[in-house]
Design a protein around this motif. Structure first.
Motif, PDB file in Angstrom:
ATOM      1  N   GLN A 158       1.469   3.207  -7.694  1.00 51.24           N
ATOM      2  CA  GLN A 158       0.318   4.036  -8.058  1.00 51.24           C
ATOM      3  C   GLN A 158      -0.068   3.900  -9.525  1.00 51.24           C
ATOM      4  O   GLN A 158      -1.176   4.258  -9.910  1.00 51.24           O
ATOM      5  CB  GLN A 158       0.624   5.493  -7.705  1.00 51.24           C
ATOM      6  CG  GLN A 158       0.680   5.718  -6.190  1.00 51.24           C
ATOM      7  CD  GLN A 158       1.227   7.086  -5.811  1.00 51.24           C
ATOM      8  OE1 GLN A 158       2.044   7.670  -6.508  1.00 51.24           O
ATOM      9  NE2 GLN A 158       0.761   7.605  -4.687  1.00 51.24           N
ATOM     10  N   THR A 159       0.856   3.374 -10.329  1.00 47.76           N
ATOM     11  CA  THR A 159       0.560   3.258 -11.766  1.00 47.76           C
ATOM     12  C   THR A 159       0.537   1.820 -12.259  1.00 47.76           C
ATOM     13  O   THR A 159       0.071   1.554 -13.368  1.00 47.76           O
ATOM     14  CB  THR A 159       1.595   4.034 -12.598  1.00 47.76           C
ATOM     15  OG1 THR A 159       2.916   3.503 -12.338  1.00 47.76           O
ATOM     16  CG2 THR A 159       1.585   5.507 -12.231  1.00 47.76           C
ATOM     17  N   PRO A 213       2.034   8.086   0.255  1.00 49.11           N
ATOM     18  CA  PRO A 213       3.052   9.053  -0.180  1.00 49.11           C
ATOM     19  C   PRO A 213       3.119  10.305   0.691  1.00 49.11           C
ATOM     20  O   PRO A 213       2.922  11.428   0.227  1.00 49.11           O
ATOM     21  CB  PRO A 213       2.610   9.381  -1.610  1.00 49.11           C
ATOM     22  CG  PRO A 213       1.135   9.199  -1.598  1.00 49.11           C
ATOM     23  CD  PRO A 213       0.868   8.063  -0.644  1.00 49.11           C
ATOM     24  N   PRO A 243      -5.371   6.246   1.180  1.00 49.50           N
ATOM     25  CA  PRO A 243      -4.844   4.982   0.641  1.00 49.50           C
ATOM     26  C   PRO A 243      -5.243   3.724   1.409  1.00 49.50           C
ATOM     27  O   PRO A 243      -5.542   2.689   0.792  1.00 49.50           O
ATOM     28  CB  PRO A 243      -3.333   5.198   0.682  1.00 49.50           C
ATOM     29  CG  PRO A 243      -3.157   6.677   0.550  1.00 49.50           C
ATOM     30  CD  PRO A 243      -4.312   7.267   1.302  1.00 49.50           C
ATOM     31  N   ASP A 253     -10.643   8.783  -0.362  1.00 54.11           N
ATOM     32  CA  ASP A 253      -9.397   9.057  -1.063  1.00 54.11           C
ATOM     33  C   ASP A 253      -8.158   8.706  -0.253  1.00 54.11           C
ATOM     34  O   ASP A 253      -7.030   8.918  -0.715  1.00 54.11           O
ATOM     35  CB  ASP A 253      -9.323  10.540  -1.471  1.00 54.11           C
ATOM     36  CG  ASP A 253      -9.451  11.476  -0.270  1.00 54.11           C
ATOM     37  OD1 ASP A 253      -9.880  11.011   0.808  1.00 54.11           O
ATOM     38  OD2 ASP A 253      -9.104  12.665  -0.422  1.00 54.11           O
ATOM     39  N   CYS A 285       0.859  -1.182   0.000  1.00 54.78           N
ATOM     40  CA  CYS A 285       0.000   0.000   0.000  1.00 54.78           C
ATOM     41  C   CYS A 285       0.899   1.237   0.000  1.00 54.78           C
ATOM     42  O   CYS A 285       1.810   1.344   0.839  1.00 54.78           O
ATOM     43  CB  CYS A 285      -0.897  -0.009   1.232  1.00 54.78           C
ATOM     44  SG  CYS A 285      -1.942   1.458   1.412  1.00 54.78           S
ATOM     45  N   ALA A 286       0.656   2.145  -0.920  1.00 54.16           N
ATOM     46  CA  ALA A 286       1.442   3.380  -1.015  1.00 54.16           C
ATOM     47  C   ALA A 286       0.821   4.463  -0.138  1.00 54.16           C
ATOM     48  O   ALA A 286      -0.371   4.750  -0.235  1.00 54.16           O
ATOM     49  CB  ALA A 286       1.506   3.851  -2.459  1.00 54.16           C
ATOM     50  N   LEU A 299       6.896   4.213  -5.005  1.00 54.58           N
ATOM     51  CA  LEU A 299       5.572   4.819  -4.883  1.00 54.58           C
ATOM     52  C   LEU A 299       4.929   4.999  -6.252  1.00 54.58           C
ATOM     53  O   LEU A 299       3.733   4.725  -6.436  1.00 54.58           O
ATOM     54  CB  LEU A 299       5.672   6.168  -4.168  1.00 54.58           C
ATOM     55  CG  LEU A 299       5.951   6.125  -2.665  1.00 54.58           C
ATOM     56  CD1 LEU A 299       6.278   7.522  -2.148  1.00 54.58           C
ATOM     57  CD2 LEU A 299       4.775   5.547  -1.892  1.00 54.58           C
ATOM     58  N   THR A 326       0.450  -4.025  -7.447  1.00 53.25           N
ATOM     59  CA  THR A 326       0.887  -3.850  -6.064  1.00 53.25           C
ATOM     60  C   THR A 326       1.597  -5.074  -5.509  1.00 53.25           C
ATOM     61  O   THR A 326       1.985  -5.085  -4.346  1.00 53.25           O
ATOM     62  CB  THR A 326      -0.317  -3.520  -5.160  1.00 53.25           C
ATOM     63  OG1 THR A 326      -1.262  -4.597  -5.226  1.00 53.25           O
ATOM     64  CG2 THR A 326      -0.977  -2.217  -5.589  1.00 53.25           C
TER      65      THR A 326
END
Length: 206
Positions: free
Chosen positions: A134-135, A15, A59, A57, A12-13, A130, A138
């Motif tokens: 996110q892109t 940031p 994470p 929103d 889990c990111a 990160l 996971t």
């Protein structure tokens, strides 16, 4: 404790930098029984709004965070007070490793004593990890034997204190570590007895 060698899981990111122990578990929840678990209070005031509703929103509220055992954050993770309950909250939520570029010293020590690996990587690597989380996918592997993190087709090295690494690999606490050195301790006592007999107590003295 459960030994930590190779962890294959999801990450889990988070940031954010300077997540402190007061944020990890607000003080008002520390009166609760640990037997009930502290995971539900992890980052409570960031995860939930004033009415107790989950912030969509955030994470840790995302569906991709379900079952994640690795948390990735920015520098100075676990700064602030020395409360060990911050580690309890992470562990009870299900995390076994936090990846960041730096950690609060007391937090990191408490983490290891509860089987949680504080894996330190460079700031540039944190940013890349990160971004990948996110892109892309996971799925992540954390290998404590070789101090490597594998994510997608990228591999990152991390550092861990050698003593902490030994404790985690074996699932040891401080007492277990001391017992593992029994032979060395006895050997030192025997050598010291021969080299400095004047400091030794007689058997009938206390």
């Amino acid at each position: 404790m459960k030994p930590f060698d190779i962890l294959r899981t999801t990450a889990c990111a988070l940031p954010l930098a300077s997540i402190d122990t007061d944020q990890l578990i607000p003080a008002r929840f520390m009166k609760r029984s640990r037997a009930d678990g502290y995971g539900q209070y992890l980052l409570h005031d960031m995860r939930f709004d004033e009415t107790g509703e989950a912030r969509p929103d955030f994470p840790l509220n995302a569906a991709t965070a379900d079952g994640a055992e690795v948390l990735v954050a920015r520098r100075n993770f676990g700064a602030g007070s020395s409360r060990e309950a911050a580690v309890y909250a992470l562990a009870d939520f299900g995390f076994r490793c936090v990846i960041a570029s730096s950690f609060g010293d007391i937090f990191a020590s408490n983490a290891v004593n509860n089987g949680l690996l504080p894996a330190r990587v460079g700031e540039a690597d944190v940013e890349e990890i990160l971004a990948l989380l996110q892109t892309g996918g996971t799925a992540i592997t954390v290998d404590l034997n070789d101090c490597l993190i594998r994510l997608g087709n990228r591999t990152f090295s991390f550092t861990a204190d050698p003593i902490w690494r030994t404790k985690l690999l074996n699932g040891w606490d401080d007492l277990d570590l001391a017992l593992s050195l029994t032979g060395d301790i006895v050997g030192f006592e025997e050598r010291d007895r021969g080299q400095r007999p004047w400091v030794q107590l007689e058997d009938n003295q206390s």
